[in-house]
Scaffold this motif. Structure first.
Motif, PDB file in Angstrom:
ATOM      1  N   ASP A   1      24.965  -1.194   0.473  1.00  0.00           N
ATOM      2  CA  ASP A   1      23.944  -1.453   1.490  1.00  0.00           C
ATOM      3  C   ASP A   1      22.923  -2.471   0.992  1.00  0.00           C
ATOM      4  N   GLY A   2      22.505  -2.310  -0.263  1.00  0.00           N
ATOM      5  CA  GLY A   2      21.519  -3.238  -0.809  1.00  0.00           C
ATOM      6  C   GLY A   2      22.043  -4.652  -0.921  1.00  0.00           C
ATOM      7  N   PHE A   3      23.223  -4.798  -1.494  1.00  0.00           N
ATOM      8  CA  PHE A   3      23.817  -6.130  -1.627  1.00  0.00           C
ATOM      9  C   PHE A   3      24.054  -6.751  -0.252  1.00  0.00           C
ATOM     10  N   GLY A   4      24.551  -5.946   0.674  1.00  0.00           N
ATOM     11  CA  GLY A   4      24.840  -6.468   2.003  1.00  0.00           C
ATOM     12  C   GLY A   4      23.594  -6.909   2.747  1.00  0.00           C
ATOM     13  N   SER A   5      22.492  -6.194   2.574  1.00  0.00           N
ATOM     14  CA  SER A   5      21.259  -6.501   3.306  1.00  0.00           C
ATOM     15  C   SER A   5      20.478  -7.652   2.692  1.00  0.00           C
ATOM     16  N   LEU A   6      20.595  -7.849   1.381  1.00  0.00           N
ATOM     17  CA  LEU A   6      19.750  -8.826   0.698  1.00  0.00           C
ATOM     18  C   LEU A   6      20.486 -10.096   0.288  1.00  0.00           C
ATOM     19  N   ALA A   7      21.790 -10.133   0.477  1.00  0.00           N
ATOM     20  CA  ALA A   7      22.583 -11.271   0.004  1.00  0.00           C
ATOM     21  C   ALA A   7      22.121 -12.603   0.581  1.00  0.00           C
ATOM     22  N   ASP A   8      21.660 -12.611   1.824  1.00  0.00           N
ATOM     23  CA  ASP A   8      21.246 -13.849   2.482  1.00  0.00           C
ATOM     24  C   ASP A   8      19.736 -14.041   2.476  1.00  0.00           C
ATOM     25  N   LEU A   9      19.028 -13.316   1.608  1.00  0.00           N
ATOM     26  CA  LEU A   9      17.559 -13.351   1.618  1.00  0.00           C
ATOM     27  C   LEU A   9      17.007 -14.712   1.227  1.00  0.00           C
ATOM     28  N   GLY A  10      17.657 -15.393   0.305  1.00  0.00           N
ATOM     29  CA  GLY A  10      17.121 -16.654  -0.196  1.00  0.00           C
ATOM     30  C   GLY A  10      16.163 -16.405  -1.343  1.00  0.00           C
ATOM     31  N   PRO A  11      15.446 -17.450  -1.786  1.00  0.00           N
ATOM     32  CA  PRO A  11      14.535 -17.287  -2.922  1.00  0.00           C
ATOM     33  C   PRO A  11      13.461 -16.244  -2.624  1.00  0.00           C
ATOM     34  N   ALA A  12      13.100 -15.472  -3.658  1.00  0.00           N
ATOM     35  CA  ALA A  12      12.157 -14.376  -3.453  1.00  0.00           C
ATOM     36  C   ALA A  12      11.356 -14.106  -4.714  1.00  0.00           C
TER      37      ALA A  12
END
Length: 273
Positions: free
Chosen positions: A85-96
């Motif tokens: 769930d974490g990888f799937g939700s944050l994979a497209d987050l971009g720089p952070a």
């Protein structure tokens, strides 16, 4: 014309016996002094360790008890699900950039106002802000990012006294396990700002420092905000810890301690192109 006799349902021919032997002696171990060999996937069992029921029999057997929900094999699946769930939700987050700090800081405190400004200035650089999703410093940073129109991420943790994800988060998750949550912080952050906080904040700070020191991650710039708050800790690190040779002379330079919000933001975003 001779009709071949078909075996009856209760008869076993030689092929059946060979199939059965393969099940019990798969892998060519042969007959052990401990008796027959039985395999459950990757697990080898012999003698008294051989179960009375096969894995499939146990799977399909009615079980009114729910004790299995609290056993370690089931926990492994929960842990796996949290990572997915974490990888799937944050994979497209971009720089952070992750901003850590106490949940107990109040809105009328200078540290709250500083975290609010940090969140806003990071978001205006088109960089996401990640916090622990709670109140205090976390709420301030999320609020600053959200009001600036940026990505405001909250990664919460299931605790008895937690108040849930704050209202300024526009991408939020709640985790059961601290180690999964900390993996998300470190995997998706290109910089860290640490504001005053307690044990949880110190845990997150030294997690980041340890991963950088041991080269488990590429160097992540870390800014500690509020010199008066952090100076005592780093006097001890530069004194008792370094003097006894327990860290290298270079390790304290892994962080920048500052009272300037703009400097903290500049340090945390310095590795972002």
């Amino acid at each position: 014309m001779t009709t071949e006799r078909q075996p009856q349902a209760n008869e076993r021919n030689e092929d059946d016996a060979r199939v059965d032997d393969a099940r019990w002696n798969e892998g060519g171990e042969g007959v052990s002094p401990l008796g027959q060999t039985y395999r459950q996937g990757a697990v080898l069992l012999r003698g008294q360790m051989i179960p009375q029921e096969s894995t499939t029999e146990r799977l399909l057997k009615p079980d009114p008890s729910t004790d299995w929900l609290h056993r370690d094999p089931w926990r492994v699946l929960r842990i796996q699900a949290e990572f997915v769930d974490g990888f799937g939700s944050l994979a497209d987050l971009g720089p952070a950039v992750s901003i850590f700090g106490s949940a107990r800081i109040q809105p009328d405190e200078d540290a709250y106002r500083a975290a609010l400004a940090m969140g806003e200035r990071i978001a205006r650089r088109d960089v996401a802000v990640i916090t622990g999703g709670g109140p205090g410093i976390m709420e301030a940073a999320n609020k600053g990012a959200a009001l600036a129109g940026g990505k405001s991420v909250g990664l919460g943790i299931e605790l008895p006294h937690e108040q849930g994800i704050n209202e300024w988060v526009n991408l939020g998750m709640t985790f059961r396990y601290f180690f999964v949550r900390k993996t998300m912080f470190m995997k998706y952050s290109q910089g860290v700002i640490v504001c005053p906080g307690g044990f949880g904040t110190l845990d997150e700070t030294f997690e980041a420092l340890t991963l950088v020191q041991t080269h488990k991650v590429a160097r992540i710039p870390i800014a500690l905000y509020d010199t008066a708050y952090w100076q005592g800790l780093f006097d001890w690190i530069n004194g008792a810890v370094k003097d006894r040779g327990l860290i290298s002379a270079l390790d304290p330079s892994l962080v920048t301690i500052t009272d300037d919000v703009d400097e903290a933001v500049a340090v945390a975003t310095s590795q972002i192109g």
